[in-house]
Structure formats: structure tokens, C-alpha cells
Design a protein around this motif. Structure first.
Motif, short mmCIF file in Angstrom:
data_model
loop_
_atom_site.label_atom_id
_atom_site.label_comp_id
_atom_site.label_asym_id
_atom_site.label_seq_id
_atom_site.Cartn_x
_atom_site.Cartn_y
_atom_site.Cartn_z
N ARG A 38 60.36 23.25 -12.32
CA ARG A 38 61.50 24.17 -12.35
C ARG A 38 61.83 24.61 -13.77
O ARG A 38 62.94 25.06 -14.03
N ASP A 40 60.75 27.14 -15.37
CA ASP A 40 60.80 28.58 -15.58
C ASP A 40 62.22 29.12 -15.44
O ASP A 40 62.49 30.26 -15.81
N HIS A 41 63.12 28.30 -14.91
CA HIS A 41 64.52 28.72 -14.79
C HIS A 41 65.38 27.49 -15.05
O HIS A 41 65.51 26.62 -14.18
N VAL A 42 65.95 27.41 -16.24
CA VAL A 42 66.71 26.24 -16.65
C VAL A 42 68.18 26.61 -16.80
O VAL A 42 68.51 27.60 -17.46
N SER A 43 69.03 25.84 -16.15
CA SER A 43 70.48 26.00 -16.31
C SER A 43 71.07 24.60 -16.42
O SER A 43 71.19 23.89 -15.43
#
Length: 333
Positions: A38, A40-43
Motif C-alpha cells: 500500500r 503507492d498511497h500513504v496517509s
């Protein structure tokens, strides 16, 4: 006891960044919050334990060190609308802030850093008002403060560094080149423009190699372009080089504690430049710088170390001998 030599006309001007560091601690592991597959999209959001706000910026750090040693330097740099309390602190520590440009529509530069228990870090740097540092004219500053004996050109906005170097050459003012971390942003011609004709060139060992790569010159060629090249070597001390002379190695004094390396390089520059302004031999100036750097290492924060004249002289004598302390004593503020 040796008598103090006559000081050169004018004061040391320190041109460099003014910043604050906002430091937080995450009581866990940052890497544990990253999910495999995951990335490629880190929050991410961290609940941190504390917040430390420390005064910093290479220009301000060097100026504070010089101020504590009694030299009353002139700081040239750009700060934001939030600069008021920092300005009070600088002036209380012997710094003339007549050369500081306050940019009301921007904040002062700052580092935002979160460190976890494994010493992993996530940091962001906001340049803030430093992008306007090139707007400052050295001649206008000196019209308010009086002449400069030397200008230290620190790792500021590259445009400001190049402008300040050109101003010194045109006005015939001796200058010291301290490109530091900005070497990563400079190309070969820019690097050469910053060091050619410098009375002093400051680097650490890594920056030394990067500077040689940037300029395409060997060490002998660089030494032919500068008066003195000072390379800091961490715990191994300092190497002083001049063209046609063997290098001189100055060891670092023993540390009593190891709290925080932030600002150590700047404290060394302050001590060295103070010794040079007092017209002490350069190895003695380097010893003053090494001891001030050690005080910075022993305290958290770049400017939080305590300086007391008697204790400083005692440690100088312990580290380098009574003769060195006697040479420095008449000059210390």
C-alpha cells in the motif's frame, strides 16, 4: 600575559539563514505504520508525545556564538512575520539584527521533524522568508552598522549567497565561504564563484569531496584560490590547510556528554572566526572553535549551550594547555 592585538576595523557580518526547528517524538515505530503493498498511497497521522521549538538557522547560530564571545556580529538574513520573539533573543545574545529583513507575508523558515523510538525520522523543510534573502543589499546594511572586517557567507538561498559574494568582491571586503548543505543545489560554476578569493573556506569531510567533484578541481587547485581551507572532521577535530604549507590537525576536546549535534558546525565557525578576529594563530582559533562546538554538542538545541568565561578558559587549558588559555584570556567577553 599576552596583550590583545589590535582588532581589524569593522565587525564580522554573518550572512545566513534564520530558522526554527519544531521537533516531536512518536512513541512507537514509524515503519510499523507502513503497510506492505500500500506504499503507492500513504496517509499517515501520528499522535506525538511532545513538541520542542528551538531557535536555529546556520546564520543565527553562528551569530549567537560570536555574540556570546563578545564580538557583537551583524546578522544578515530574512525572517518572517513571526520573528519578533526571536529578534529579542538574538539581541539579548549580543547580535546586531539591523541586517535582518522581515517579510510580513511569509513565516520564518522552519524544520518540522518527527522522530520515533528507533530514531527513524520524517522531516519537512519550509524555506519561508529565506527566498527573499537576495533582496538584502549589503551596502545598505553597512551604511547602518558601519564597516565589515569580514563577511561569513553561509548556506542561505543560493541567489543570496552568490549576491553576497559578488558584493564583497566589488567592495573589497574579505569573506569566508561556507556553502555547507547548499552544495547539493549548486553547479560547478556557482560553487567556483562562491569560493574564489575567499579568505576562509569551511567544509566537513563529505562536503570537501562534493566540492572537489562540483568544481572539477583537485585540492591543490582549490587551495590556490582560497586563503585557508578548514575541514571539520567530527570527533577527530579539524584540519587547517594553506597553499604550500603542510596541513595542521587540531584535535577536538573530550566531551562530558553527548546531547545533540545540531548546531555544532555553526558553533565551531563562531569560535574560529572569533579567534581569527582577535588575530590569534589559526590553530589557536581552531581550538576556540572546537571547544565552543563541544559545548554545543553537550546541550540540546543549537543555541541553548551555556557560555561562562572562567569555565571556558579552564576547559581550554585542560584540553590544550595553559598557554592556549593565556593567549585567549585577554580577548574573551
Amino acid at each position: 600575559m599576552p596583550r590583545p592585538s589590535a582588532a581589524p576595523a569593522g565587525r564580522i557580518v554573518v550572512s545566513g539563514p534564520i530558522a526554527t526547528d519544531h521537533l516531536t517524538t512518536f512513541p512507537g515505530s514509524i515503519s510499523d505504520q507502513l503497510l506492505a503493498g500500500r506504499l503507492d498511497h500513504v496517509s499517515l497521522s501520528f499522535l506525538v508525545d511532545d513538541l520542542e521549538v528551538r531557535r536555529g538557522g546556520a546564520g543565527a547560530n553562528v551569530a549567537v556564538g560570536l555574540g556570546r564571545l563578545g564580538l557583537r556580529p551583524v546578522l544578515v538574513g530574512a525572517a518572517g512575520a513571526d520573528h519578533g520573539p526571536y529578534d529579542v533573543w538574538l539581541r539579548a545574545n549580543g547580535v546586531d539584527t539591523a541586517g535582518v529583513l522581515v517579510v510580513p507575508e511569509l513565516f520564518t523558515a522552519r524544520v518540522l521533524c518527527t522522530t520515533d523510538l528507533r530514531e527513524n525520522r520524517i522531516a519537512s523543510f519550509y524555506p519561508g522568508a529565506t527566498v527573499r534573502a537576495a533582496d538584502i543589499r549589503l551596502d545598505e546594511v553597512l551604511a547602518r552598522t558601519g564597516p565589515a572586517a569580514l563577511v561569513l557567507i553561509g548556506p542561505d538561498d543560493p541567489g543570496a549567497m552568490l549576491r553576497r559574494t559578488a558584493e564583497c568582491r566589488v567592495a573589497g571586503i574579505p569573506f569566508a565561504a561556507d556553502p555547507s548543505q547548499q552544495l547539493a543545489r549548486l553547479d560547478g560554476p556557482q560553487t567556483t564563484a562562491l569560493l574564489d578569493g575567499a579568505r576562509y573556506l569551511f567544509t566537513n569531510a563529505h562536503e570537501r569531496e562534493l566540492l572537489l567533484r562540483r568544481t572539477g578541481r583537485d585540492a591543490a587547485a582549490v587551495l590556490g584560490r582560497v586563503g585557508t581551507w578548514i575541514t571539520t572532521l567530527g570527533a577527530d577535530g579539524v584540519r587547517i590547510e594553506r597553499a604550500g604549507r603542510p596541513p595542521v590537525l587540531v584535535p577536538a576536546p573530550s566531551e562530558r556528554a553527548r546531547a545533540d549535534p545540531t548546531g555544532v558546525r555553526d558553533a565551531f565557525r563562531a569560535g574560529f572566526l572569533a579567534g581569527a578576529a582577535w588575530r590569534l594563530p589559526l590553530p589557536t582559533a581552531a581550538r576556540v572553535g572546537c571547544l565552543l562546538a563541544t559545548l554545543a554538542m553537550e546541550s540540546p538545541g543549537a543555541q541553548e549551550y551555556r557560555y561562562e568565561r572562567g569555565a571556558f578558559l579552564a576547559r581550554l587549558a585542560d584540553a590544550y594547555g595553559p598557554a592556549e588559555a593565556d593567549a585567549v584570556r585577554p580577548h574573551l567577553g
